[in-house]
Design a protein around this motif. Sequence first.
Motif, PDB file in Angstrom:
ATOM      1  N   TYR A   1      -2.624   4.562  -4.813  1.00 43.12           N
ATOM      2  CA  TYR A   1      -1.975   4.791  -6.109  1.00 43.12           C
ATOM      3  C   TYR A   1      -2.955   4.568  -7.269  1.00 43.12           C
ATOM      4  O   TYR A   1      -3.000   5.358  -8.219  1.00 43.12           O
ATOM      5  CB  TYR A   1      -0.773   3.863  -6.257  1.00 43.12           C
ATOM      6  N   THR A   2      -3.726   3.492  -7.164  1.00 46.78           N
ATOM      7  CA  THR A   2      -4.624   3.174  -8.282  1.00 46.78           C
ATOM      8  C   THR A   2      -5.742   4.214  -8.425  1.00 46.78           C
ATOM      9  O   THR A   2      -6.173   4.504  -9.533  1.00 46.78           O
ATOM     10  CB  THR A   2      -5.242   1.770  -8.121  1.00 46.78           C
ATOM     11  N   LYS A   3      -6.187   4.802  -7.307  1.00 44.80           N
ATOM     12  CA  LYS A   3      -7.216   5.853  -7.410  1.00 44.80           C
ATOM     13  C   LYS A   3      -6.684   7.080  -8.147  1.00 44.80           C
ATOM     14  O   LYS A   3      -7.407   7.709  -8.920  1.00 44.80           O
ATOM     15  CB  LYS A   3      -7.715   6.241  -6.011  1.00 44.80           C
TER      16      LYS A   3
ATOM     17  N   LEU B   1       2.165  -0.182 -10.624  1.00 44.59           N
ATOM     18  CA  LEU B   1       0.712  -0.341 -10.720  1.00 44.59           C
ATOM     19  C   LEU B   1       0.167   0.224 -12.025  1.00 44.59           C
ATOM     20  O   LEU B   1      -0.833  -0.281 -12.564  1.00 44.59           O
ATOM     21  CB  LEU B   1       0.035   0.333  -9.520  1.00 44.59           C
TER      22      LEU B   1
ATOM     23  N   ASN C   1      -6.511   6.173 -11.802  1.00 47.23           N
ATOM     24  CA  ASN C   1      -7.862   6.162 -12.361  1.00 47.23           C
ATOM     25  C   ASN C   1      -8.389   7.585 -12.592  1.00 47.23           C
ATOM     26  O   ASN C   1      -9.132   7.839 -13.553  1.00 47.23           O
ATOM     27  CB  ASN C   1      -8.826   5.396 -11.454  1.00 47.23           C
TER      28      ASN C   1
ATOM     29  N   LYS D   1       0.586  -2.372 -14.696  1.00 46.03           N
ATOM     30  CA  LYS D   1      -0.419  -3.435 -14.579  1.00 46.03           C
ATOM     31  C   LYS D   1      -1.735  -3.034 -15.243  1.00 46.03           C
ATOM     32  O   LYS D   1      -2.537  -3.893 -15.606  1.00 46.03           O
ATOM     33  CB  LYS D   1      -0.661  -3.777 -13.105  1.00 46.03           C
ATOM     34  N   GLN D   2      -1.954  -1.717 -15.371  1.00 44.20           N
ATOM     35  CA  GLN D   2      -3.160  -1.213 -16.043  1.00 44.20           C
ATOM     36  C   GLN D   2      -2.881  -0.869 -17.512  1.00 44.20           C
ATOM     37  O   GLN D   2      -3.655  -0.171 -18.149  1.00 44.20           O
ATOM     38  CB  GLN D   2      -3.674   0.038 -15.316  1.00 44.20           C
TER      39      GLN D   2
ATOM     40  N   ASP E   1      -2.072  -0.196  -1.985  1.00 43.77           N
ATOM     41  CA  ASP E   1      -2.073   0.072  -3.422  1.00 43.77           C
ATOM     42  C   ASP E   1      -3.267   0.907  -3.883  1.00 43.77           C
ATOM     43  O   ASP E   1      -3.213   1.573  -4.923  1.00 43.77           O
ATOM     44  CB  ASP E   1      -2.066  -1.247  -4.218  1.00 43.77           C
TER      45      ASP E   1
END
Length: 481
Positions: free
Chosen positions: A469-471, A218, A474, A221-222, A466
Amino acid sequence: MNKYIVVNQPEKWNFSVDNITVISSQEYLTNPQYSLLKKVRIFNLCKDYSYQSKGYYVSLLAEARGHLVTPTVKNLVDLKTLKLVRIVSDEFDDVIQQSLKNIKSQEFTLSIYFGQNVAQKYKELSSLFYKHFQIPFLRVKFNFNTKWNVQSIKAISESEIPKDHMDCVHDFANQYFAKKRYDTAKLTPSDFDLAILVNPKDPAPPSNVKALKKFVELAEKQNIYVEIIEPKDLSRLSSFDALFIRQSTEVNNEAYMFARTAQQEGIAIVDYPDAILKCCNKVYMAEALENANIATPKTIIVHSNNRDEVLEKVGLPCVLKAPDSTFSFGVKKAKNAEQYNTLVTDMLKESDLIIAQEFCPSDYDWRIGILDDEPLFACKYYMAKGHWQIYNWEASKKTEQDGDADCLPIDDVPKDVLQMALKSAKLMGKGLYGIDIKVVNNRPMVIEINDNPNIDFGVEDAYYGDLVYTKILNALKQRLE
């Protein structure tokens, strides 16, 4: 603001300082009146700051009580971290070489009293070391081998100060105690290259392999470059912009060293070294929760003076915790008075203070994940098979070492449990925390506040996927920005 100097033996204190009260470390640690004081500054001048000594606990409990303290626990731990000391000496190299260039011998000792030296020519060098370590009495030894190098840095007691220095030290003391000092961290923005710290030998890793793969996938992807690093990679840390710690955290292991170095170098981190220090010590946690009026099982800080009174308050069976216990390591249950006395005797050999807690059996504990004051996930952790804890490291089968878990939407968490979790996390500052809460007779109680909580694929991410994980990714990005 009321000011207190805390020393081991006040009757041997040789300084007279206006408007400051001198008290003993034993008094500060054990007299309840000091835990209730507000707007207080504590100057910790104990003769020993070693891990879990009285000097260590004065700074630890001062922070838990909301008192401003010098030195902080972070300062004390930094002093014992040899690799960090070397990094600091490298940073100061230009000033070291310039300050010592006229010394003819191969060795030199610099005594720093409240940030100053008796010789004015070493003022800049003394100030640098003091500003970094914030230790009132400090002794730095240098040796010369093609250039000057730091050989050792240690805290000293008042009794180790030469008599012919005392007049100067008295003047320095009066200047020092009249000041206000603040030590703030600063983060600097840069490109986003992320290091995830993992220890392959970790007996209880906070993320399983599939979760680590999710973080990498992930992140990429960012457009975040990610590399899994190990404890041996400390020297490479400065090449990254962010650090995410995914190995067990203790004050005396590599995780703290990585976090502290990252903070020194302006690298974005989850979690901060302060969070590691606070959450890894159950003594700090007990004091902080009590001062915030957050419900817990009956909890007593046990020391040599009160050990015989504890069972009257917490009853039997009771739970005994080493200050730095994690993942149920160092947590024992005393079924009777004989077991209690045996366990307490053994544990007080390792630490001047330990925790005794009322035993509150339940089928499961709530684990509420909190990230920067916002709920991240909610789980029910069930007890290991036939055991009173979530983890049973003595189980013969590996599959029975931990209990089952259910992951639920945050909206399904009882409001009083969620509010208690958020309030508890705020005691520790911004970061990633796992708050363990039991509900007994409809009454929620905080069991522990954990830094570096588990994020395992198939467990903590089972409901939100997901997004968990993304938090976190971020949050690291926001720290950079």
